[in-house]
Design an enzyme around this catalytic site. Structure first.
Site, PDB file in Angstrom:
ATOM      1  N   CYS A  95       0.824  -1.219   0.000  1.00 15.05           N
ATOM      2  CA  CYS A  95       0.000   0.000   0.000  1.00 15.05           C
ATOM      3  C   CYS A  95       0.851   1.258   0.000  1.00 15.05           C
ATOM      4  O   CYS A  95       0.338   2.361  -0.210  1.00 15.05           O
ATOM      5  CB  CYS A  95      -0.937   0.016   1.199  1.00 15.05           C
ATOM      6  SG  CYS A  95      -0.077   0.070   2.782  1.00 15.05           S
ATOM      7  N   CYS A 129      -2.575  -3.592   8.347  1.00 19.87           N
ATOM      8  CA  CYS A 129      -2.173  -2.260   8.816  1.00 19.87           C
ATOM      9  C   CYS A 129      -1.622  -2.341  10.237  1.00 19.87           C
ATOM     10  O   CYS A 129      -0.711  -1.596  10.596  1.00 19.87           O
ATOM     11  CB  CYS A 129      -3.351  -1.302   8.772  1.00 19.87           C
ATOM     12  SG  CYS A 129      -4.288  -1.369   7.240  1.00 19.87           S
TER      13      CYS A 129
END
Ligand code: FES
Length: 144
Positions: free
Chosen positions: A34, A103
Site C-alpha cells: 500500500c 495495517c
C-alpha cells in the site's frame, strides 16, 4: 459497523503522535503493497520505555493501531514491548475488519525496528530471529 468505537477514537485522537529528539531507538517500516510508512521513536531508561511517539503516512487503521500500540508499550520493559503482537493491538481496539489487519502489522514492526535500533546502538546482543527482515509483504504474505 465496520470500525469499532475504539478504532474511531484512536483514529480521530491519536495518542503519542510526533517525534522524540535524541530518541534511544528509532524504527521505520513500510508496507510495500500500500506504500504506507510508519516511524516509531522510543525513549528507554533502565530497560523501561519511558516515552514513545510515532509518525505515519498511513491509512486510518495504521494510525489507530500505532496509537494503541504506543499506549500498550509505554511504561513497559523492552522485553514486554518486543512481545507485543499485532493481534494484541487489534484486540485492544475491539477488532479490525479483516482486510485491515495488515495495517496493524505495520505498528508491530515499527516497534520491533525501534527496539532493534536501540539494541544496535547500545551493542546489546539479541536473537536475530526475533526481528523480521523489514520485508512486511515477505514475512506476512498470508495476511495481505
Ligand atoms: Fe496501508 Fe493500512 S492500507 S497500512
Amino acid at each position: 459497523m465496520l470500525y469499532t468505537e475504539k478504532v474511531m477514537d484512536h483514529f480521530r485522537n491519536p495518542r503519542n503522535v510526533g517525534e522524540i529528539e535524541n530518541a534511544d531507538g528509532v524504527g521505520e517500516v513500510g508496507n510495500a503493497k500500500c506504500g504506507d510508512i510508519m516511524k516509531m521513536y522510543l525513549k528507554i531508561e533502565d530497560n523501561i520505555i519511558t516515552d514513545v511517539k510515532f509518525e505515519t503516512f498511513g491509512c486510518g487503521s495504521a494510525i489507530a493501531t500505532s496509537s494503541m500500540a504506543t499506549e500498550l508499550i509505554k511504561g513497559k520493559s523492552v522485553d514486554e514491548a518486543l512481545n507485543l503482537t499485532n493481534q494484541a493491538v487489534v484486540e485492544a481496539l475491539d477488532g479490525l475488519p479483516n482486510h485491515k489487519i495488515h495495517c496493524s502489522v505495520l505498528a508491530e514492526e515499527a516497534v520491533r525496528a525501534a527496539i532493534k535500533d536501540y539494541y544496535d546502538k547500545n551493542h546489546i546482543d539479541y536473537d536475530p530471529d526475533k526481528f523480521c527482515n523489514g520485508d512486511c509483504c515477505g514475512c506476512h504474505a498470508n495476511e495481505h
